[in-house]
Scaffold this motif. Structure first.
Motif, PDB file in Angstrom:
ATOM      1  N   LYS A 283       0.851  -1.181  -0.056  1.00 38.24           N
ATOM      2  CA  LYS A 283      -0.083  -0.013  -0.107  1.00 38.24           C
ATOM      3  C   LYS A 283       0.946   1.177  -0.119  1.00 38.24           C
ATOM      4  N   LEU A 284       0.590   2.411  -0.837  1.00 36.69           N
ATOM      5  CA  LEU A 284       1.293   3.408  -0.868  1.00 36.69           C
ATOM      6  C   LEU A 284       0.946   4.268   0.105  1.00 36.69           C
ATOM      7  N   LEU A 285       2.170   4.740   0.973  1.00 37.30           N
ATOM      8  CA  LEU A 285       1.789   5.377   2.100  1.00 37.30           C
ATOM      9  C   LEU A 285       2.279   6.981   2.142  1.00 37.30           C
ATOM     10  N   HIS A 286       3.260   7.081   1.271  1.00 37.47           N
ATOM     11  CA  HIS A 286       4.069   8.699   1.158  1.00 37.47           C
ATOM     12  C   HIS A 286       4.450   8.843  -0.270  1.00 37.47           C
ATOM     13  N   GLN A 287       4.441  10.054  -0.919  1.00 40.07           N
ATOM     14  CA  GLN A 287       5.310  10.548  -2.039  1.00 40.07           C
ATOM     15  C   GLN A 287       6.039  11.554  -1.798  1.00 40.07           C
ATOM     16  N   ILE A 288       7.415  11.653  -2.421  1.00 40.68           N
ATOM     17  CA  ILE A 288       8.170  12.861  -1.754  1.00 40.68           C
ATOM     18  C   ILE A 288       8.544  13.426  -3.336  1.00 40.68           C
ATOM     19  N   GLU A 289       8.810  14.501  -3.466  1.00 41.07           N
ATOM     20  CA  GLU A 289       9.280  15.275  -4.779  1.00 41.07           C
ATOM     21  C   GLU A 289      10.718  15.658  -4.458  1.00 41.07           C
ATOM     22  N   THR A 290      11.703  15.425  -5.335  1.00 47.01           N
ATOM     23  CA  THR A 290      13.080  15.721  -5.262  1.00 47.01           C
ATOM     24  C   THR A 290      13.634  16.284  -6.172  1.00 47.01           C
ATOM     25  N   ILE A 291      14.723  17.035  -6.228  1.00 48.88           N
ATOM     26  CA  ILE A 291      15.368  17.506  -7.233  1.00 48.88           C
ATOM     27  C   ILE A 291      15.812  16.281  -8.273  1.00 48.88           C
ATOM     28  N   ALA A 292      16.536  16.466  -9.395  1.00 48.99           N
ATOM     29  CA  ALA A 292      16.926  15.699 -10.021  1.00 48.99           C
ATOM     30  C   ALA A 292      18.001  14.628  -9.352  1.00 48.99           C
ATOM     31  N   ASN A 293      17.641  13.210  -9.246  1.00 44.81           N
ATOM     32  CA  ASN A 293      18.370  12.407  -8.610  1.00 44.81           C
ATOM     33  C   ASN A 293      19.009  11.157  -9.250  1.00 44.81           C
ATOM     34  N   PRO A 294      19.610  11.228 -10.456  1.00 47.59           N
ATOM     35  CA  PRO A 294      20.106  10.286 -11.103  1.00 47.59           C
ATOM     36  C   PRO A 294      20.569   9.104 -10.413  1.00 47.59           C
ATOM     37  N   LYS A 295      21.420   9.188  -9.259  1.00 44.25           N
ATOM     38  CA  LYS A 295      21.923   8.270  -8.519  1.00 44.25           C
ATOM     39  C   LYS A 295      21.067   7.403  -7.660  1.00 44.25           C
ATOM     40  N   GLY A 296      19.763   8.002  -7.535  1.00 44.57           N
ATOM     41  CA  GLY A 296      19.115   7.239  -6.521  1.00 44.57           C
ATOM     42  C   GLY A 296      19.349   7.531  -5.016  1.00 44.57           C
ATOM     43  N   LEU A 297      19.677   8.653  -4.614  1.00 41.41           N
ATOM     44  CA  LEU A 297      20.425   8.915  -3.439  1.00 41.41           C
ATOM     45  C   LEU A 297      18.838   8.660  -2.535  1.00 41.41           C
ATOM     46  N   CYS A 298      19.173   7.844  -1.391  1.00 40.92           N
ATOM     47  CA  CYS A 298      18.046   8.036  -0.425  1.00 40.92           C
ATOM     48  C   CYS A 298      18.802   6.735   0.743  1.00 40.92           C
ATOM     49  N   ALA A 299      18.360   7.282   1.863  1.00 41.73           N
ATOM     50  CA  ALA A 299      18.840   6.526   3.174  1.00 41.73           C
ATOM     51  C   ALA A 299      17.770   6.242   3.958  1.00 41.73           C
ATOM     52  N   VAL A 300      17.518   5.190   4.596  1.00 39.71           N
ATOM     53  CA  VAL A 300      16.354   4.962   5.522  1.00 39.71           C
ATOM     54  C   VAL A 300      17.108   4.307   7.034  1.00 39.71           C
ATOM     55  N   SER A 301      16.640   4.563   8.162  1.00 38.74           N
ATOM     56  CA  SER A 301      16.935   4.151   9.315  1.00 38.74           C
ATOM     57  C   SER A 301      16.578   2.656   9.280  1.00 38.74           C
ATOM     58  N   GLN A 302      17.401   1.970  10.369  1.00 42.16           N
ATOM     59  CA  GLN A 302      16.896   0.636  10.432  1.00 42.16           C
ATOM     60  C   GLN A 302      16.786   0.071  11.701  1.00 42.16           C
ATOM     61  N   GLY A 303      16.738   1.119  12.631  1.00 42.65           N
ATOM     62  CA  GLY A 303      16.712   0.734  14.034  1.00 42.65           C
ATOM     63  C   GLY A 303      15.306   0.220  14.316  1.00 42.65           C
ATOM     64  N   ALA A 304      14.966  -0.093  15.731  1.00 42.00           N
ATOM     65  CA  ALA A 304      13.669  -0.668  15.915  1.00 42.00           C
ATOM     66  C   ALA A 304      12.664   0.200  15.937  1.00 42.00           C
ATOM     67  N   GLY A 305      13.181   1.408  16.205  1.00 45.73           N
ATOM     68  CA  GLY A 305      12.086   2.638  16.267  1.00 45.73           C
ATOM     69  C   GLY A 305      11.386   2.826  14.848  1.00 45.73           C
ATOM     70  N   SER A 306      10.919   4.015  14.934  1.00 48.31           N
ATOM     71  CA  SER A 306      10.141   4.516  13.885  1.00 48.31           C
ATOM     72  C   SER A 306      11.163   4.796  12.694  1.00 48.31           C
ATOM     73  N   LEU A 307      10.554   4.899  11.510  1.00 43.93           N
ATOM     74  CA  LEU A 307      11.368   5.060  10.295  1.00 43.93           C
ATOM     75  C   LEU A 307      11.708   6.704  10.115  1.00 43.93           C
ATOM     76  N   VAL A 308      13.076   7.003   9.726  1.00 51.79           N
ATOM     77  CA  VAL A 308      13.711   8.162   9.504  1.00 51.79           C
ATOM     78  C   VAL A 308      14.254   7.963   7.834  1.00 51.79           C
ATOM     79  N   LEU A 309      13.787   8.756   7.059  1.00 51.55           N
ATOM     80  CA  LEU A 309      14.206   8.732   5.606  1.00 51.55           C
ATOM     81  C   LEU A 309      14.647   9.926   5.413  1.00 51.55           C
ATOM     82  N   VAL A 310      15.894  10.014   4.671  1.00 47.78           N
ATOM     83  CA  VAL A 310      16.893  11.184   4.224  1.00 47.78           C
ATOM     84  C   VAL A 310      16.767  10.952   2.414  1.00 47.78           C
TER      85      VAL A 310
END
Length: 280
Positions: A183-210
């Motif tokens: 199920k789609l939860l969120h959409q984010i617009e970015t500047i041109a990102n040809p490298k696909g830069l993205c990072a997400v937290s992996q701890g037991a807590g809630s998601l942090v996305l950069v």
């Protein structure tokens, strides 16, 4: 539109505090013959092969590397090639599994592991992609088949996995899905990102996305637990790469200029450390 053939929530291996013991994958992730005629593992050597000087083996070009990524705890890494994907253990270093799709070309441009379980995210790539480059295929190696897919209008640049989320990165947009039902939860617009830069937290807590922001040198930080979004102008030049700590509290960034690495607190955006190239 996403489709789901089975529940993609996997059975995870128990954690270990001793990574130097090798952490073998389950038996189904070890190299073995496949009963599926579609993805073919590398065949075993024929012991009856005629080794006489007249027998000439056909020249087989080595595979070309298309993609490389670590799993979430860095105990393994996956390699996408123009014929399939391989999985390696880091310590001790060894190949522990490979799957070749050579009869149809089989190029895999993105392969993302989910810790050490049998679920992977695959995207076709190379001159003869196994799957369309605008689709993310959820591959269950226990069943030797794809159990879900998500299609887009443009090519997928990268994928990030958590136990509860799938994050798909396009050149100008990022999509966050629930893992259990796509199920789609969120959409984010970015500047041109040809490298696909993205990072997400992996701890037991809630998601942090950069991810990249909407202007040059800017990063966007999403704290999903508190529903807060923070924009940091990290550099004057374009963002070249960044890395997020496992708990999502620290962010390291570098720009295309390549002179500085900056470390930020993701909660308040404050600059904690700056390291300059060539400094001691």
């Amino acid at each position: 539109m996403p489709t789901l053939a089975a529940n993609p929530k996997p059975n995870f291996l128990p954690p270990t505090d001793q990574p130097n013991h090798g952490l073998d994958l389950p038996p189904h992730m070890q190299r073995k013959p496949s009963h599926d005629p579609n993805p073919n593992p590398t065949p075993a050597t024929n012991s009856n092969f005629d080794a006489s000087p007249e027998a000439v083996l056909p020249a087989t070009p080595p595979p070309s590397l298309l993609y490389l990524s670590f799993n979430q705890d860095h105990s393994c890494f996956a390699a996408g090639t123009d014929h399939g994907f391989w999985i390696y253990n880091c310590d001790p270093f060894r190949e522990i599994f490979r799957r070749d799709f050579d009869h149809r070309g089989g190029g895999i441009g993105v392969v993302e592991m989910l810790y050490r379980c049998f679920i992977l995210a695959l995207v076709g790539g190379g001159p003869n992609p196994q799957y369309p480059p605008n689709k993310v295929m959820i591959w269950d190696d226990n069943q030797n088949r794809c159990i879900g897919e998500v299609s887009f209008s443009s090519e997928v640049r990268s994928v990030r996995l958590r136990r509860d989320r799938i994050v798909v990165v396009l050149e100008h947009k990022i999509f966050v899905y629930n893992f259990a039902d796509l199920k789609l939860l969120h959409q984010i617009e970015t500047i041109a990102n040809p490298k696909g830069l993205c990072a997400v937290s992996q701890g037991a807590g809630s998601l942090v996305l950069v991810c990249p922001g909407l202007q040059k040198g800017q990063v966007r930080i999403e704290h999903y637990a508190s529903k807060r979004t923070k924009f940091n102008l990290a550099h004057d030049s374009r963002i070249a790469c960044f890395a997020l700590s496992q708990d999502g509290q620290l962010l390291a960034t570098a720009s295309t200029k390549g002179t500085l690495v900056r470390v930020y607190n993701t909660v308040d955006g404050s600059l904690l450390q700056e390291v300059r190239r060539g400094s001691r």
